[in-house]
Design a protein around this motif. Structure first.
Motif, mmCIF file in Angstrom:
data_model
loop_
_atom_site.group_PDB
_atom_site.id
_atom_site.type_symbol
_atom_site.label_atom_id
_atom_site.label_comp_id
_atom_site.label_asym_id
_atom_site.label_seq_id
_atom_site.Cartn_x
_atom_site.Cartn_y
_atom_site.Cartn_z
ATOM 1 N N ARG A 201 -4.612 -10.572 -6.552
ATOM 2 C CA ARG A 201 -5.460 -10.783 -7.721
ATOM 3 C C ARG A 201 -4.924 -10.050 -8.949
ATOM 4 O O ARG A 201 -5.016 -10.560 -10.074
ATOM 5 N N LEU A 202 -4.359 -8.859 -8.748
ATOM 6 C CA LEU A 202 -3.798 -8.143 -9.892
ATOM 7 C C LEU A 202 -2.490 -8.787 -10.361
ATOM 8 O O LEU A 202 -2.184 -8.769 -11.555
ATOM 9 N N THR A 203 -1.732 -9.364 -9.438
ATOM 10 C CA THR A 203 -0.524 -10.096 -9.839
ATOM 11 C C THR A 203 -0.896 -11.267 -10.736
ATOM 12 O O THR A 203 -0.193 -11.561 -11.721
ATOM 13 N N GLU A 204 -2.005 -11.939 -10.414
ATOM 14 C CA GLU A 204 -2.476 -13.024 -11.262
ATOM 15 C C GLU A 204 -2.827 -12.549 -12.668
ATOM 16 O O GLU A 204 -2.753 -13.327 -13.631
ATOM 17 N N LEU A 205 -3.189 -11.266 -12.796
ATOM 18 C CA LEU A 205 -3.482 -10.699 -14.121
ATOM 19 C C LEU A 205 -2.233 -10.168 -14.810
ATOM 20 O O LEU A 205 -2.321 -9.587 -15.898
ATOM 21 N N GLY A 206 -1.072 -10.347 -14.169
ATOM 22 C CA GLY A 206 0.181 -9.918 -14.787
ATOM 23 C C GLY A 206 0.628 -8.532 -14.401
ATOM 24 O O GLY A 206 1.561 -7.982 -15.005
ATOM 25 N N VAL A 207 0.005 -7.939 -13.377
ATOM 26 C CA VAL A 207 0.400 -6.599 -12.918
ATOM 27 C C VAL A 207 1.491 -6.755 -11.859
ATOM 28 O O VAL A 207 1.256 -7.312 -10.787
ATOM 29 N N GLU A 208 2.687 -6.249 -12.149
ATOM 30 C CA GLU A 208 3.833 -6.399 -11.258
ATOM 31 C C GLU A 208 3.747 -5.413 -10.096
ATOM 32 O O GLU A 208 3.505 -4.218 -10.284
ATOM 33 N N SER A 209 3.968 -5.905 -8.878
ATOM 34 C CA SER A 209 4.001 -5.050 -7.691
ATOM 35 C C SER A 209 5.387 -4.434 -7.546
ATOM 36 O O SER A 209 6.388 -5.147 -7.451
ATOM 37 N N VAL A 210 5.450 -3.086 -7.525
ATOM 38 C CA VAL A 210 6.745 -2.406 -7.416
ATOM 39 C C VAL A 210 6.887 -1.649 -6.094
ATOM 40 O O VAL A 210 7.969 -1.126 -5.786
ATOM 41 N N TYR A 211 5.804 -1.574 -5.331
ATOM 42 C CA TYR A 211 5.855 -0.898 -4.023
ATOM 43 C C TYR A 211 4.711 -1.459 -3.193
ATOM 44 O O TYR A 211 3.568 -1.499 -3.640
ATOM 45 N N ASN A 212 5.008 -1.886 -1.945
ATOM 46 C CA ASN A 212 3.978 -2.472 -1.079
ATOM 47 C C ASN A 212 4.372 -2.199 0.366
ATOM 48 O O ASN A 212 5.060 -2.989 0.994
ATOM 49 N N GLU A 213 3.938 -1.048 0.907
ATOM 50 C CA GLU A 213 4.345 -0.631 2.242
ATOM 51 C C GLU A 213 3.148 -0.100 3.039
ATOM 52 O O GLU A 213 2.207 0.468 2.483
#
Length: 407
Positions: A201-213
C-alpha cells in the motif's frame, strides 16, 4: 438482536432449575457435571520470547473471571481457568489443547497468543467441534480454512491493520511523506501479512522499499539488521515486532548505529505500555507509531470498569494484550449466557448471527469468524500512548512528525 454486555446477562424467564437442565443437555460440555465450576481451557506462551506480552493476556482473562464470578458465574456456576504453558512452540500448543479437551475435559476454550500459535490451536478446536474465540492472531490464512467454530475478538484482522497509518501518510502533503521505507519483520503469520500489506500500500503511494527482510523468532542480536537498515538510510521504518523483546531489540540496535528514521511504526511492541518504555527508555518512545485494537480512554460499555479492576489487581494500567484477552472472554461469556447452555454448535451459530457489546465496541462476524470494525492508530507522545485516528477517537490534536532522534 444486539449483545447486551455483562450488565444484563441473564434470561429473566429461566429459573435456576431450568438453567441446570439446559446445561445437562448441552453438547460439548467437557466435565459433564452441572454442579461444579465451568472450566475454560487455555494455552499461553507464559515462557519463551513473547512471555512479556502473554502475561498481560493471562491477567486480562483473570480479571474477567473475577468479575463474572462476582456476578454469579455463568449459567449459575462459577468459572475456573485451566491454563497450560506452551513456551511459544507450535507443537506444544497443539499438545496442550488436545490435553485440555481429551484429558482435562474442559467445558470451553479460549485462544492463545499470536497467529503462530492460534493457527494450529484453532485446528485442534475445529476438529473437536469446540468454540474457539482468539484474542490475537489476525493472520489472513487463519480465516481461509472454512472453520465454523473460530472467532477473532479484535475489531479487524492483520490485513486491515495498516489502514489507519496508510491513511495518515496519504493525508500528508507530498513534501512531508516518506520517500523510502525499510520493512524488517519477525517471521510470524501475523506480522508477515501485515508488513506485506504495508509495503504494497505504501508503494502505491510512491514510497520506495529499500529493505524487506524477515528474522527468526528466537533472534536476540539485531545489530546486523540495524546495520543493513542504516546503510539504506530509509525515511520510514515499518517493523513487524511481536513483543517488547524484538521491538526494543531493534530500537537499541538502531541506536548503536546512530541511525534514527524520520518516521517509525512498530506492530504490537509499543502497545505494551509498561515494558516498552522501560525497555527502550521513555524518551526514545517519542514519535513511535503503532496500531491497537483498544484504548483505555474509550467510552465503550464496561471499559472504565475493566481498566479500574485491572489496575487495582496488577498495579499498572492494562495493555492492549490484556484488553484483547478480556474482550475474547466477554465474547465467549455472552454467547454462553444468551444460548443458555454449553452446546458448542449452538454457541458458534449464535455468534455468527449476533453482535456482542465489548470494551472495543460492538463486534459482529462474517461467516469466517472475521470481525467488522476499525483499529486505532496510536503514537507515543511525551511518555503517553496517544491516539491519532480514526476521527472521534483522538486524544491529541496531531501526530509528531518527524520523530525526534534517539536520546
Amino acid at each position: 438482536m444486539p449483545g447486551i454486555g455483562r450488565g444484563g446477562r441473564r434470561y429473566a424467564a429461566l429459573s435456576t432449575a431450568a438453567l441446570l437442565m439446559a446445561t445437562a443437555a448441552a453438547c460439548g460440555s467437557g466435565s459433564g457435571s452441572t454442579n461444579g465450576p465451568i472450566t475454560i481451557g487455555i494455552s499461553l506462551p507464559l515462557s519463551g520470547p513473547v512471555a512479556d506480552a502473554s502475561k498481560p493476556a493471562y491477567e486480562g482473562y483473570k480479571v474477567w473471571v473475577e468479575q463474572i464470578n462476582a456476578e454469579g458465574g455463568l449459567l449459575g456456576r462459577q468459572v475456573e481457568l485451566k491454563v497450560l504453558d506452551d513456551g511459544f512452540d507450535q507443537n506444544t500448543v497443539v499438545s496442550n489443547y488436545n490435553r485440555l479437551i481429551s484429558q482435562d475435559r474442559v467445558d470451553l476454550l479460549l485462544g492463545t497468543f499470536s497467529s503462530k500459535l492460534n493457527l494450529p490451536a484453532s485446528s485442534v478446536a475445529e476438529r473437536n467441534k469446540m468454540l474457539y474465540v482468539e484474542p490475537s492472531g489476525g493472520a489472513e490464512e487463519i480465516f481461509t480454512r472454512g472453520y465454523e467454530y473460530l472467532f477473532f475478538a479484535q475489531p479487524s484482522t492483520s490485513l486491515d491493520l495498516p489502514e489507519q497509518f496508510v491513511n495518515y501518510i496519504a493525508s500528508l502533503p507530498a513534501d512531508q511523506r516518506p520517500r523510502t521505507a525499510a520493512y524488517p519483520t519477525q517471521d510470524d503469520p501475523n506480522t508477515d501479512v501485515t508488513i506485506e500489506e504495508f509495503r504494497e500500500r505504501l508503494t502505491e503511494l510512491g514510497v520506495e522499499s529499500v529493505y524487506n527482510e524477515k528474522y527468526a523468532p528466537e533472534t536476540v542480536n539485531f545489530d546486523p539488521i540495524a546495520s543493513a537498515i542504516a546503510r539504506e538510510n530509509p525515511d520510514l521504518v515499518i517493523h513487524g515486532a511481536v513483543a517488547a523483546n524484538d521491538g526494543a531489540g531493534l530500537v537499541k540496535a538502531l541506536q548503536k548505529q546512530d541511525f534514527s528514521p524520520d518516521m517509525m511504526f512498530q506492530t504490537n511492541a509499543p502497545s505494551l505500555v509498561g515494558s516498552y518504555p522501560q525497555a527502550v527508555g521513555e524518551a526514545n518512545t517519542e514519535g513511535v507509531f503503532t496500531t491497537t485494537a483498544w484504548s483505555p480512554e474509550s467510552t465503550y460499555q464496561g471499559n472504565a470498569e475493566f481498566v479500574k479492576a485491572y489496575t487495582e489487581s496488577y498495579g499498572s494500567p492494562p495493555t492492549d494484550d490484556a484488553a484483547n484477552a478480556y474482550t475474547a472472554a466477554q465474547v465467549l461469556g455472552e454467547a454462553v449466557e444468551q444460548v443458555g447452555s454449553l452446546d458448542q454448535t449452538a454457541l458458534a451459530d449464535w455468534l455468527h448471527s449476533h453482535p456482542v457489546s465489548t470494551i472495543v465496541g460492538s463486534l459482529r462476524w462474517d461467516e469466517r469468524g472475521v470481525p467488522e470494525g476499525d483499529m486505532l492508530l496510536a503514537q507515543w507522545q511525551q511518555g503517553n500512548l496517544e491516539f491519532i485516528l480514526p476521527e472521534g477517537q483522538q486524544t491529541v490534536p496531531e501526530a509528531v512528525n518527524p520523530k525526534p532522534g534517539w536520546s
